[in-house]
Design an enzyme around this catalytic site. Structure first.
Site, short mmCIF file in Angstrom:
data_model
loop_
_atom_site.label_atom_id
_atom_site.label_comp_id
_atom_site.label_asym_id
_atom_site.label_seq_id
_atom_site.Cartn_x
_atom_site.Cartn_y
_atom_site.Cartn_z
N TRP A 104 0.83 -1.21 0.00
CA TRP A 104 0.00 0.00 0.00
C TRP A 104 0.86 1.25 0.00
CZ3 TRP A 104 -4.33 -1.08 -1.98
CH2 TRP A 104 -4.99 -2.28 -1.69
N ASP A 175 -2.07 6.39 6.37
CA ASP A 175 -3.08 5.47 5.83
C ASP A 175 -3.37 4.47 6.95
OD1 ASP A 175 -4.56 3.50 4.63
OD2 ASP A 175 -3.17 3.14 2.97
N LYS A 199 -12.38 -2.29 6.39
CA LYS A 199 -11.64 -3.21 7.25
C LYS A 199 -12.14 -3.11 8.69
CE LYS A 199 -8.68 -3.42 3.66
NZ LYS A 199 -7.90 -2.53 2.81
C1 LIG Z 1 -7.34 -2.05 1.74
C2 LIG Z 1 -6.30 -0.99 1.87
C3 LIG Z 1 -6.20 0.05 0.93
C4 LIG Z 1 -7.09 0.13 -0.29
O1 LIG Z 1 -8.36 0.49 0.09
P1 LIG Z 1 -9.50 0.80 -1.00
O2 LIG Z 1 -10.57 1.39 -0.12
O3 LIG Z 1 -9.88 -0.52 -1.60
O4 LIG Z 1 -8.98 1.75 -1.98
C5 LIG Z 1 -5.24 1.01 1.13
N1 LIG Z 1 -4.41 0.97 2.19
C6 LIG Z 1 -4.48 -0.02 3.11
C7 LIG Z 1 -3.54 -0.01 4.26
C8 LIG Z 1 -5.43 -1.03 2.96
O5 LIG Z 1 -5.48 -2.02 3.88
#
Ligand SMILES: *Cc1c(COP(=O)(O)O)cnc(C)c1O
Length: 362
Positions: A104, A175, A199
């Site tokens: 990511w 993030d 998540k």
């Molecule tokens: C799942 C995830 C993403 C991507 O998320 P989307 O909402 O599908 O764009 C980005 N960063 C992390 C750390 C993730 O776990």
């Protein structure tokens, strides 16, 4: 009906009381005579739903009035582009630092590179297949950077920061898609925190952005939908927001509050993660590829000493009601995602299955 223990990395398990509440309110939301899905986003009832979600998030995370809370679309992935677009107003002279801790981070870095050329990597653990989080003294930070970007929990590699990097006066951007609300966080240490909801916060379709107000409005030439300031000004309702996803997110936040808040989530998450890592470390049959000090409480990757048994493990687990345990292809083996909504009983059931599988195959 038979509920399984779902160890999916995302979209992921939701608290059963949240699903039951949504079911009960499906046809007639609290006397409105319609479902939340059918309501105008400008209606009084819906305005109360979104305001309540924001107020609960502010309360649970201790978010100050100097931060805006936005509910946006496009996932965490769109934030990879929106962050550089909003925080950098002069791509020719400005730069940013990215701490590379997994797939990511790589994706976020690649998108930033499209917005401005001079993106730096302040540190990277790629050389050890992202099995650990770089320590503070390993960071080579540029004091002139517009921001420092980090991934607070690495969903794929199963590592997590257990400290907040020190970045001086440079705003820290995190993030937090896969560990938001899993532990108390001092929001004032960050310039911006973002998370796709699917998540740990709710269903897919909504992304939470918590942004310090002085960081908004730096770039005058923004497409309006991508402009934090314009979104904040309209209360995330520049256009139709993802109304149902925000409603479910609000129910999840209510559930977290009823359970005792973020501190209680952390207490439970430590119990669950400690048990599972102990089961892995306690047997030569299982192994975890991550450095102990960097281990994630949310995503636990593990492998078998006899990798040829991986498919049999996954099939046996599935038959026992333990699903979505297949590891990401870049790590292999298994991955158990044990977010807030995964009950301790689910982790206990997984550990019991692991012992039984080892007994019959070890
Ligand atoms: C799942 C995830 C993403 C991507 O998320 P989307 O909402 O599908 O764009 C980005 N960063 C992390 C750390 C993730 O776990």
């Amino acid at each position: 009906m038979r509920r399984v223990y779902n160890f999916s990395a995302g979209p992921a398990v939701l608290p059963v009381p949240v699903l039951e509440r949504a079911r009960d309110e499906m046809l007639d939301y609290r006397g409105c005579g319609m479902s939340v899905m059918e309501m105008s986003h400008r209606s009084k009832d819906y305005m109360a739903i979104i305001a309540n979600a924001e107020a609960l998030l502010r309360e649970l995370m201790g978010i100050g009035e100097d931060y805006a809370v936005l509910f946006l679309q496009g996932g965490a992935t769109l934030q990879f582009s929106m962050i550089p677009m909003n925080l950098i107003h002069d791509p020719a002279t400005q730069t940013a630092d990215y701490i590379m801790t997994g797939s990511w981070s790589e994706k976020a870095y690649a998108e930033a590179k499209k917005i401005f050329a001079d993106v730096r990597q302040a540190a990277s653990s790629k050389g050890v297949n992202y099995s650990r989080i770089p320590r503070q003294e390993e960071l080579t930070l540029n004091p002139g950077a517009a921001y420092v970007h980090m991934t607070s929990n690495n969903t794929i590699f199963g590592t997590e920061y257990h400290h907040v990097p020190e970045t001086g006066a440079v705003p820290l951007v995190a993030d937090a898609s896969s560990n938001i609300l899993s532990r108390p966080v001092d929001v004032s240490r960050f310039g911006l925190i973002y998370a796709g909801a699917q998540k740990n916060l709710g269903p897919s379709g909504v992304t939470v952005v918590i942004v310090r107000k002085d960081l908004m409005g730096r770039n005058a030439n923004m497409p309006v939908m991508l402009d934090y300031q314009a979104q904040a000004k309209e209360g995330s309702m520049l256009n139709t927001p993802p109304t149902y996803a925000i409603y479910i997110l609000g129910l999840v936040l209510e559930w977290v509050k009823e359970q005792g808040g973020v501190a209680e989530m952390e207490r439970r998450n430590i119990v669950k993660a400690d048990k599972l890592y102990a089961a892995i470390d306690g047997s030569p049959f299982y192994a975890c590829p991550t450095e102990p000090a960097s281990r994630s409480r949310m995503n636990v990757p593990f492998t078998l000493a006899r990798p040829e048994l991986t498919d049999a493990f996954l099939a046996g687990a599935k038959a026992a009601g333990l699903v979505t345990l297949k590891g990401h292809r870049s790590v292999g083996g298994m991955r158990a995602s044990i977010y807030n909504a995964m009950p301790e009983a689910g982790v206990d059931a997984l550990i019991a299955f692991m012992r039984e599988f080892e007994r019959s195959n070890g």
